[in-house]
Enzyme design. Structure first.
Site, PDB file in Angstrom:
ATOM      1  N   HIS A   1       0.670  -1.508   0.236  1.00 39.05           N
ATOM      2  CA  HIS A   1       0.344   0.217  -0.161  1.00 39.05           C
ATOM      3  C   HIS A   1       0.735   1.157   0.396  1.00 39.05           C
ATOM      4  O   HIS A   1       1.755   0.803   0.782  1.00 39.05           O
ATOM      5  CB  HIS A   1      -1.104   0.200   1.128  1.00 39.05           C
ATOM      6  CG  HIS A   1      -2.305   0.814   1.048  1.00 39.05           C
ATOM      7  ND1 HIS A   1      -2.011   1.984   1.790  1.00 39.05           N
ATOM      8  CD2 HIS A   1      -3.508   0.388   0.615  1.00 39.05           C
ATOM      9  CE1 HIS A   1      -2.943   2.730   1.039  1.00 39.05           C
ATOM     10  NE2 HIS A   1      -4.003   1.259   0.585  1.00 39.05           N
TER      11      HIS A   1
ATOM     12  N   ASP B   1      -7.802  -5.205   0.045  1.00 37.05           N
ATOM     13  CA  ASP B   1      -8.617  -6.096  -1.215  1.00 37.05           C
ATOM     14  C   ASP B   1      -8.267  -8.037  -0.383  1.00 37.05           C
ATOM     15  O   ASP B   1      -8.474  -8.206  -1.543  1.00 37.05           O
ATOM     16  CB  ASP B   1      -7.732  -6.062  -2.664  1.00 37.05           C
ATOM     17  CG  ASP B   1      -8.460  -4.472  -3.236  1.00 37.05           C
ATOM     18  OD1 ASP B   1      -9.632  -3.975  -2.993  1.00 37.05           O
ATOM     19  OD2 ASP B   1      -7.441  -3.735  -3.320  1.00 37.05           O
TER      20      ASP B   1
HETATM   21  N1  ACO Z   1       4.564  -7.544  -5.176  1.00 37.16           N
HETATM   22  C1  ACO Z   1       5.519  -7.422  -4.678  1.00 37.16           C
HETATM   23  N2  ACO Z   1       6.040  -6.826  -4.885  1.00 37.16           N
HETATM   24  C2  ACO Z   1       5.664  -5.379  -4.174  1.00 37.16           C
HETATM   25  C3  ACO Z   1       4.440  -5.755  -4.196  1.00 37.16           C
HETATM   26  C4  ACO Z   1       3.410  -6.329  -4.369  1.00 37.16           C
HETATM   27  N3  ACO Z   1       2.512  -6.427  -4.312  1.00 37.16           N
HETATM   28  N4  ACO Z   1       3.945  -4.367  -3.971  1.00 37.16           N
HETATM   29  C5  ACO Z   1       4.921  -3.251  -3.962  1.00 37.16           C
HETATM   30  N5  ACO Z   1       6.228  -4.369  -3.667  1.00 37.16           N
HETATM   31  C6  ACO Z   1       7.465  -3.734  -3.761  1.00 37.16           C
HETATM   32  C7  ACO Z   1       8.050  -2.897  -5.786  1.00 37.16           C
HETATM   33  O1  ACO Z   1       8.468  -3.759  -6.613  1.00 37.16           O
HETATM   34  C8  ACO Z   1       8.792  -2.050  -5.453  1.00 37.16           C
HETATM   35  O2  ACO Z   1       9.915  -2.565  -4.694  1.00 37.16           O
HETATM   36  P1  ACO Z   1      10.927  -1.860  -5.849  1.00 37.16           P
HETATM   37  O3  ACO Z   1      11.136  -1.226  -4.385  1.00 37.16           O
HETATM   38  O4  ACO Z   1      11.587  -2.350  -5.283  1.00 37.16           O
HETATM   39  O5  ACO Z   1      11.581  -1.116  -6.888  1.00 37.16           O
HETATM   40  C9  ACO Z   1       8.309  -1.784  -3.855  1.00 37.16           C
HETATM   41  O6  ACO Z   1       7.441  -2.695  -3.199  1.00 37.16           O
HETATM   42  C10 ACO Z   1       7.779   0.021  -3.689  1.00 37.16           C
HETATM   43  O7  ACO Z   1       6.185  -0.313  -4.615  1.00 37.16           O
HETATM   44  P2  ACO Z   1       5.850   0.056  -5.170  1.00 37.16           P
HETATM   45  O8  ACO Z   1       4.994  -0.051  -6.788  1.00 37.16           O
HETATM   46  O9  ACO Z   1       6.731   1.306  -5.227  1.00 37.16           O
HETATM   47  O10 ACO Z   1       4.764   1.247  -4.504  1.00 37.16           O
HETATM   48  P3  ACO Z   1       3.608   2.114  -4.390  1.00 37.16           P
HETATM   49  O11 ACO Z   1       3.373   2.877  -3.236  1.00 37.16           O
HETATM   50  O12 ACO Z   1       4.377   3.016  -5.671  1.00 37.16           O
HETATM   51  O13 ACO Z   1       1.776   1.111  -4.728  1.00 37.16           O
HETATM   52  C11 ACO Z   1       0.724  -0.628  -5.039  1.00 37.16           C
HETATM   53  C12 ACO Z   1       1.220   1.219  -3.870  1.00 37.16           C
HETATM   54  C13 ACO Z   1       0.210  -0.013  -5.988  1.00 37.16           C
HETATM   55  C14 ACO Z   1      -0.632  -0.191  -4.241  1.00 37.16           C
HETATM   56  C15 ACO Z   1       1.345  -1.690  -5.190  1.00 37.16           C
HETATM   57  O14 ACO Z   1       1.514  -2.034  -3.715  1.00 37.16           O
HETATM   58  C16 ACO Z   1       0.637  -2.777  -5.407  1.00 37.16           C
HETATM   59  O15 ACO Z   1       0.893  -3.043  -6.740  1.00 37.16           O
HETATM   60  N6  ACO Z   1       0.094  -3.962  -4.837  1.00 37.16           N
HETATM   61  C17 ACO Z   1      -0.588  -4.889  -5.572  1.00 37.16           C
HETATM   62  C18 ACO Z   1      -2.287  -4.657  -5.753  1.00 37.16           C
HETATM   63  C19 ACO Z   1      -3.134  -4.467  -4.842  1.00 37.16           C
HETATM   64  O16 ACO Z   1      -2.933  -5.254  -3.911  1.00 37.16           O
HETATM   65  N7  ACO Z   1      -3.279  -3.038  -4.637  1.00 37.16           N
HETATM   66  C20 ACO Z   1      -4.439  -2.601  -4.077  1.00 37.16           C
HETATM   67  C21 ACO Z   1      -4.026  -1.814  -3.223  1.00 37.16           C
HETATM   68  S1  ACO Z   1      -5.361  -1.477  -1.734  1.00 37.16           S
HETATM   69  C22 ACO Z   1      -6.133   0.393  -2.971  1.00 37.16           C
HETATM   70  O17 ACO Z   1      -6.002   0.718  -3.900  1.00 37.16           O
HETATM   71  C23 ACO Z   1      -7.697  -0.097  -2.698  1.00 37.16           C
END
Ligand code: ACO
Length: 437
Positions: free
Chosen positions: A315, A372
Site C-alpha cells: 500500500h 483487497d
Molecule cells: N508484490 C511484490 N512486490 C511489491 C508489491 C507486491 N504486491 N507491492 C510493492 N512491491 C515492491 C515493488 O516492486 C517495489 O520494489 P522496489 O522498491 O524494489 O522497486 C516496492 O515494493 C515499492 O512498491 P511501489 O510499487 O513503488 O509502491 P506504490 O506505493 O507505488 O504502490 C501498490 C502501491 C500499487 C498498492 C503496490 O503495492 C501493488 O502493486 N500492490 C499489488 C496491487 C494491490 O493489491 N493493489 C490494491 C491496493 S489497496 C487499494 O487500492 C484499495
C-alpha cells in the site's frame, strides 16, 4: 547546475516556514500543520517566486488539498472517518449512518437518520429508459464498464441546474447505485431484473435485488446483511487515493457529480487499485490449481524480472498494517463459519500471508495485506461472482467520493486541478517534407 537547499524550522508542529535556497537566493515558503500534526510546505507560490516547479510522479509527497473527512496514519495503521476510529465505526454503525457522517461531517441524530434513509428510499428506482442501456452490452461485458457508463448516463436524466438539485443528486446516486449494480449482475446471469423494495434496509435491498427471483420468496440472511454492511463501511472513504483524487480532479472543472463519480469508478477499476480484489481471487485460484504451491508465487513476486506481484499486498500509505485488512481477516473466518462455507482459498490466503510476512523481501519493503486481500473471499462466500467484486468496492466508496467532491466544491477559493510537467521532448524544430523523413 544550481544548488537547492531547503531548511525547515525546528519542531514540526511549531514550524512557521521553510527556507529554500535556489542559486544563492533565499525564499521563505510557508508551512502548514494539520490537526494531527501533519506538516506541509506550501509551495503555492513557488513557480511565481522562482520559476521552478516540483516534480513528484505518483504524488507520493504531494498534498493535493486540505480535508476534514478521513485521517490515515500509515505508520501506525490508523484510519478514522471524521475522527472516529474505523474499528468502532465498523462495529457500531450502519452504512447509511457512515454515508451521512462522511457527507455532512457529523453523525445523524435519530430524526436526521430517519429522514436521510427515507429520502434515499424514495430514489432507489432508476428511470425505466435506463433499462434499454443494459441490453446494448454484451452479456460478458465487465460490470465496471457498465457501472461507469450508467452512472455518467444519470446526468442525462437528472441535470443539476441549481444547488437543490446538486444535493438531491447526491442522494439519488446513493439510492440508485445498488439498483444499477444489481441490474448489471442480473443481466450477466440472464435473470430478470428485480426491482428495489423500499421497506428493506440499504444492504438488504441490494441483496434482494441481486439474489431474489420472481418465482420464489427471498429472505435476506442476517449473516449476508451484516457482512455487506461491514464491507461497505470499510471501503467508504480512504482520503486522497487514486479514484478519489480522480473524482476531485474531474470535479475541479465543475463537472457534475455523476460525471465525477463515473471517472472515479473508471480509476477504481485498475488492478493496482480496487480491481485488485478480483485479481486476488484469480491469483488464489491459480495457486490452488498449481498444487497449492504458494512458495512458488512468493518467489515470483520477489523476482525483479517477473512482472508478477502478490495481489492484495502493499500500500502506498500503510507501512505497518492495513486496519481494514485486519478486520476483514477476522470477518472472513466468521462469515464462512456462519454460512458453513469451506473455501480452500481462505487457507491459501492465510498461508500466503504467513509466508510473506516472514520473508525479508516483504518485511523490508513493508508489504502487508491490504483491504483487497480478504474481501474477495467474503464476497465469494456470499455468492457474489468475482467480476462483481470491484463493483462492490464502488458501492462502498461512493459516499467517500461524494463527500470529497462536496468538500472541494464548498471550499472557497478552489481552483481547477492542473498539474505542471517537466518537458523532456524535442526542442523546437521545423516540420520536414515527406522526402526528408
Ligand atoms: N508484490 C511484490 N512486490 C511489491 C508489491 C507486491 N504486491 N507491492 C510493492 N512491491 C515492491 C515493488 O516492486 C517495489 O520494489 P522496489 O522498491 O524494489 O522497486 C516496492 O515494493 C515499492 O512498491 P511501489 O510499487 O513503488 O509502491 P506504490 O506505493 O507505488 O504502490 C501498490 C502501491 C500499487 C498498492 C503496490 O503495492 C501493488 O502493486 N500492490 C499489488 C496491487 C494491490 O493489491 N493493489 C490494491 C491496493 S489497496 C487499494 O487500492 C484499495
Amino acid at each position: 547546475m544550481e544548488v537547492w537547499e531547503i531548511e525547515m524550522s525546528t519542531a514540526h508542529t511549531s514550524a512557521q516556514s521553510a527556507k529554500l535556497i535556489l542559486d544563492g537566493q533565499e525564499y521563505d515558503l510557508p508551512m502548514t500543520v494539520g490537526s494531527e500534526g501533519e506538516v506541509g510546505i506550501d509551495i503555492g507560490k513557488l513557480r511565481a517566486l522562482t520559476g521552478a516547479v516540483t516534480l513528484d510522479p505518483g504524488y507520493g509527497n504531494t498534498g493535493s488539498c486540505r480535508s476534514t473527512i478521513t485521517f490515515i496514519d500509515g505508520e501506525k495503521g490508523i484510519l478514522r472517518y471524521r475522527g472516529y476510529p474505523i474499528e468502532e465505526v465498523a462495529e457500531k454503525l450502519q452504512f447509511l449512518e457512515v454515508a451521512y457522517l462522511l457527507l455532512y461531517g457529523k453523525l445523524p441524530t435519530k430524526a436526521e437518520y430517519e429522514t436521510f434513509v427515507a429520502s434515499v428510499n424514495q430514489h432507489t428506482l432508476v428511470n425505466e429508459e435506463m433499462k434499454n442501456f443494459y441490453v446494448g452490452y454484451p452479456r460478458r461485458g465487465h460490470p465496471m464498464a457498465i457501472l461507469a457508463s450508467l452512472v455518467a448516463s444519470l446526468a442525462t436524466f437528472h441535470p443539476s441546474p441549481n444547488e437543490e438539485e446538486v444535493e438531491l443528486n447526491i442522494i439519488r446516486l446513493i439510492a440508485k447505485l445498488p439498483t444499477i449494480a444489481a441490474f448489471s449482475y442480473k443481466m450477466s446471469v440472464g435473470q430478470p431484473f428485480v426491482y428495489p423494495r423500499n421497506d428493506l434496509a440499504y444492504c438488504e435491498n441490494f441483496l434482494h435485488m441481486t439474489f431474489a427471483l420472481p418465482v420464489e420468496p427471498y429472505i435476506v440472511s442476517p449473516t449476508l446483511r451484516k457482512a455487506l454492511n461491514l464491507l461497505l463501511i470499510l471501503h467508504a472513504d480512504h482520503e486522497q487515493n487514486c479514484s478519489t483524487s480522480t473524482v476531485r480532479m474531474v470535479g475541479s472543472s465543475q463537472a457534475n457529480v455523476f460525471a465525477s463519480v463515473a471517472a472515479g469508478i473508471a480509476a477504481l477499476w485498475g488492478p493496482l487499485h480496487g480491481g485488485a480484489n478480483q485479481r486476488v481471487i484469480e491469483m488464489l485460484e491459480m495457486i490452488r490449481d498449481d498444487d497449492m504451491d504458494f512458495q512458488k508465487y512468493v518467489a515470483k513476486a520477489k523476482d525483479k524480472n517477473d512482472p508478477f506481484r502478490l495481489m492484495g499486498f502493499g500500500h502506498r500509505v500503510y507501512k505497518n498494517f492495513d486496519p481494514r485488512a485486519k478486520i476483514l481477516k477476522g470477518a472472513a473466518d466468521e462469515v464462512l463459519g456462519e454460512l458453513g462455507v469451506e473455501d480452500p482459498l481462505l487457507e491459501i490466503a492465510k498461508n500466503l500471508e504467513d509466508v510473506a510476512l516472514n520473508d525479508s523481501y516483504f518485511v523490508e519493503k513493508k508489504l502487508y495485506p491490504n483491504v483487497d486481500f480478504y474481501s474477495g473471499i467474503i464476497y465469494r462466500a456470499m455468492g457474489i461472482p468475482t467480476g462483481m467484486f470491484t463493483v462492490m468496492f464502488a458501492l462502498g466508496r461512493l459516499p467517500g467520493w461524494m463527500a470529497q467532491w462536496k468538500e472541494q466544491r464548498e471550499t472557497p477559493g478552489g481552483r481547477i486541478g492542473r498539474p505542471r510537467q517537466i518537458y523532456d521532448g524535442e526542442t523546437q524544430r521545423p516540420v520536414p517534407g515527406f522526402d526528408a523523413r
